[in-house]
Design a protein around this motif. Sequence first.
Motif, PDB file in Angstrom:
ATOM      1  N   ALA A  19       0.801  -1.226   0.000  1.00 48.48           N
ATOM      2  CA  ALA A  19       0.000   0.000   0.000  1.00 48.48           C
ATOM      3  C   ALA A  19       0.834   1.276   0.000  1.00 48.48           C
ATOM      4  CB  ALA A  19      -0.955  -0.004   1.194  1.00 48.48           C
ATOM      5  N   ALA A  20       1.961   1.285   0.710  1.00 48.73           N
ATOM      6  CA  ALA A  20       2.765   2.502   0.833  1.00 48.73           C
ATOM      7  C   ALA A  20       3.973   2.517  -0.095  1.00 48.73           C
ATOM      8  CB  ALA A  20       3.204   2.679   2.284  1.00 48.73           C
ATOM      9  N   THR A  21       4.030   1.592  -1.073  1.00 48.52           N
ATOM     10  CA  THR A  21       5.191   1.520  -1.968  1.00 48.52           C
ATOM     11  C   THR A  21       5.021   2.452  -3.166  1.00 48.52           C
ATOM     12  OG1 THR A  21       4.311  -0.327  -3.268  1.00 48.52           O
ATOM     13  CG2 THR A  21       5.590  -0.883  -1.299  1.00 48.52           C
ATOM     14  N   GLY A 109      -2.146   8.032 -25.307  1.00 48.01           N
ATOM     15  CA  GLY A 109      -1.550   7.025 -26.171  1.00 48.01           C
ATOM     16  C   GLY A 109      -0.078   6.803 -25.900  1.00 48.01           C
ATOM     17  N   GLY A 110       0.548   6.029 -26.776  1.00 49.10           N
ATOM     18  CA  GLY A 110       1.957   5.703 -26.643  1.00 49.10           C
ATOM     19  C   GLY A 110       2.150   4.264 -26.211  1.00 49.10           C
ATOM     20  N   GLY A 111       3.400   3.900 -26.019  1.00 53.73           N
ATOM     21  CA  GLY A 111       3.734   2.535 -25.615  1.00 53.73           C
ATOM     22  C   GLY A 111       3.622   2.372 -24.108  1.00 53.73           C
ATOM     23  N   HIS A 112       4.188   1.255 -23.629  1.00 50.22           N
ATOM     24  CA  HIS A 112       4.111   0.994 -22.186  1.00 50.22           C
ATOM     25  C   HIS A 112       5.359   1.432 -21.448  1.00 50.22           C
ATOM     26  CE1 HIS A 112       6.691  -2.450 -22.960  1.00 50.22           C
ATOM     27  NE2 HIS A 112       5.813  -2.893 -23.848  1.00 50.22           N
ATOM     28  N   GLY A 113       6.441   1.745 -22.187  1.00 50.84           N
ATOM     29  CA  GLY A 113       7.665   2.226 -21.551  1.00 50.84           C
ATOM     30  C   GLY A 113       8.234   1.270 -20.515  1.00 50.84           C
ATOM     31  N   GLY A 114       7.956  -0.033 -20.664  1.00 47.61           N
ATOM     32  CA  GLY A 114       8.464  -0.999 -19.714  1.00 47.61           C
ATOM     33  C   GLY A 114       7.614  -1.155 -18.462  1.00 47.61           C
ATOM     34  N   HIS A 115       6.514  -0.406 -18.371  1.00 40.87           N
ATOM     35  CA  HIS A 115       5.639  -0.491 -17.188  1.00 40.87           C
ATOM     36  C   HIS A 115       4.685  -1.667 -17.366  1.00 40.87           C
ATOM     37  CE1 HIS A 115       2.717   0.538 -14.122  1.00 40.87           C
ATOM     38  NE2 HIS A 115       3.517   1.500 -13.681  1.00 40.87           N
ATOM     39  N   ASN A 116       4.768  -2.644 -16.467  1.00 38.73           N
ATOM     40  CA  ASN A 116       3.972  -3.868 -16.623  1.00 38.73           C
ATOM     41  C   ASN A 116       2.469  -3.624 -16.552  1.00 38.73           C
ATOM     42  OD1 ASN A 116       6.173  -5.546 -17.022  1.00 38.73           O
ATOM     43  ND2 ASN A 116       6.450  -5.917 -14.842  1.00 38.73           N
ATOM     44  N   GLY A 117       2.039  -2.662 -15.750  1.00 35.75           N
ATOM     45  CA  GLY A 117       0.614  -2.340 -15.672  1.00 35.75           C
ATOM     46  C   GLY A 117       0.089  -1.786 -16.979  1.00 35.75           C
ATOM     47  N   LEU A 118       0.879  -0.916 -17.608  1.00 39.47           N
ATOM     48  CA  LEU A 118       0.472  -0.364 -18.909  1.00 39.47           C
ATOM     49  C   LEU A 118       0.539  -1.434 -19.990  1.00 39.47           C
ATOM     50  CD1 LEU A 118       2.195   3.146 -18.954  1.00 39.47           C
ATOM     51  CD2 LEU A 118      -0.184   2.610 -18.426  1.00 39.47           C
ATOM     52  N   ILE A 138       8.200   9.119  -9.696  1.00 41.74           N
ATOM     53  CA  ILE A 138       8.696   8.536  -8.439  1.00 41.74           C
ATOM     54  C   ILE A 138      10.223   8.531  -8.411  1.00 41.74           C
ATOM     55  CG2 ILE A 138       6.654   7.084  -8.053  1.00 41.74           C
ATOM     56  CD1 ILE A 138       8.426   4.686  -9.083  1.00 41.74           C
ATOM     57  N   GLY A 139      10.872   9.043  -9.479  1.00 39.23           N
ATOM     58  CA  GLY A 139      12.324   9.012  -9.549  1.00 39.23           C
ATOM     59  C   GLY A 139      12.836   7.649  -9.981  1.00 39.23           C
ATOM     60  N   HIS A 140      14.138   7.559 -10.175  1.00 35.70           N
ATOM     61  CA  HIS A 140      14.771   6.334 -10.665  1.00 35.70           C
ATOM     62  C   HIS A 140      15.942   5.993  -9.752  1.00 35.70           C
ATOM     63  CE1 HIS A 140      16.650   3.454 -13.384  1.00 35.70           C
ATOM     64  NE2 HIS A 140      15.591   3.527 -14.153  1.00 35.70           N
ATOM     65  N   PRO A 141      16.145   4.702  -9.468  1.00 40.59           N
ATOM     66  CA  PRO A 141      17.246   4.331  -8.571  1.00 40.59           C
ATOM     67  C   PRO A 141      18.630   4.495  -9.197  1.00 40.59           C
ATOM     68  CG  PRO A 141      16.218   2.359  -9.447  1.00 40.59           C
ATOM     69  CD  PRO A 141      15.369   3.526  -9.897  1.00 40.59           C
ATOM     70  N   GLN A 146      18.250  -2.307 -10.097  1.00 44.74           N
ATOM     71  CA  GLN A 146      17.680  -1.894  -8.815  1.00 44.74           C
ATOM     72  C   GLN A 146      16.198  -1.515  -8.908  1.00 44.74           C
ATOM     73  OE1 GLN A 146      20.556   1.314  -8.436  1.00 44.74           O
ATOM     74  NE2 GLN A 146      21.555   0.249  -6.732  1.00 44.74           N
ATOM     75  N   VAL A 147      15.637  -1.544 -10.116  1.00 46.64           N
ATOM     76  CA  VAL A 147      14.286  -1.023 -10.328  1.00 46.64           C
ATOM     77  C   VAL A 147      13.231  -1.763  -9.512  1.00 46.64           C
ATOM     78  CG1 VAL A 147      12.427  -0.850 -12.039  1.00 46.64           C
ATOM     79  CG2 VAL A 147      14.662   0.113 -12.541  1.00 46.64           C
ATOM     80  N   THR A 148      13.250  -3.097  -9.527  1.00 48.49           N
ATOM     81  CA  THR A 148      12.202  -3.856  -8.833  1.00 48.49           C
ATOM     82  C   THR A 148      12.163  -3.522  -7.347  1.00 48.49           C
ATOM     83  OG1 THR A 148      12.338  -5.645 -10.449  1.00 48.49           O
ATOM     84  CG2 THR A 148      11.287  -6.151  -8.345  1.00 48.49           C
ATOM     85  N   GLY A 149      13.303  -3.568  -6.703  1.00 47.15           N
ATOM     86  CA  GLY A 149      13.354  -3.242  -5.284  1.00 47.15           C
ATOM     87  C   GLY A 149      12.950  -1.805  -5.013  1.00 47.15           C
TER      88      GLY A 149
END
Length: 194
Positions: A19-21, A109-118, A138-141, A146-149
């Motif tokens: 919920a808070a991620t 429109g557009g692609g998903h940009g690597g976002h699994n939900g899109l 949300i920024g980038h690590p 490191q993206v998943t974590g």
Amino acid sequence: MTLPIKLLVGLGNPGADYAATRHNAGAWLIENLAAELGCQLKSSKFHGLHCQTSLQGHALHLLVPTTFMNRSGQAIAALAHFYKILPEQILVAHDELDLPAGVVRLKKGGGHGGHNGLRDTISALGNQKDFYRLRLGIGHPGHASQVTGYVLGKPPSAEREAIEAAIQATRQHLPLILEGQFNKAMQSLHAFQG
């Protein structure tokens, strides 16, 4: 002619552990909006938390999928099909790694940009990409490994406050978005820096 937005979706993962991620930033927007409008999000046959409400005369469905992120499209397509809502009448709010925390962008429109939900949403809507996206930074690590974590981590308080400020800015622009004044909403929202 621009069709009115009828469905606002906030992407995230279900359950208290998530919920808070950062990955739930889209869900935060819908939860905040539902609370403000007195619209109780309830479990539904659409694989998500759903309520019907209105905002300044615009009838709206609010949806937070309760599938995991990579199956978000299942919930969106089920509700859209049932209520005969077209892809271009859907606005999907989601976390965006490519924007700093506190920055928000609106696009169509557009692609998903690597976002699994899109990715899953595009697939579930029959590869139609013409829905609107509200990209909450949300920024980038800094490194792909490191993206998943990172997205499944909780932001520190200053970062969370910046994201919440972007959500509030979005809320103020929703009437313009719902009226189909996307360019005006975009110009104003894109000037906002949380």
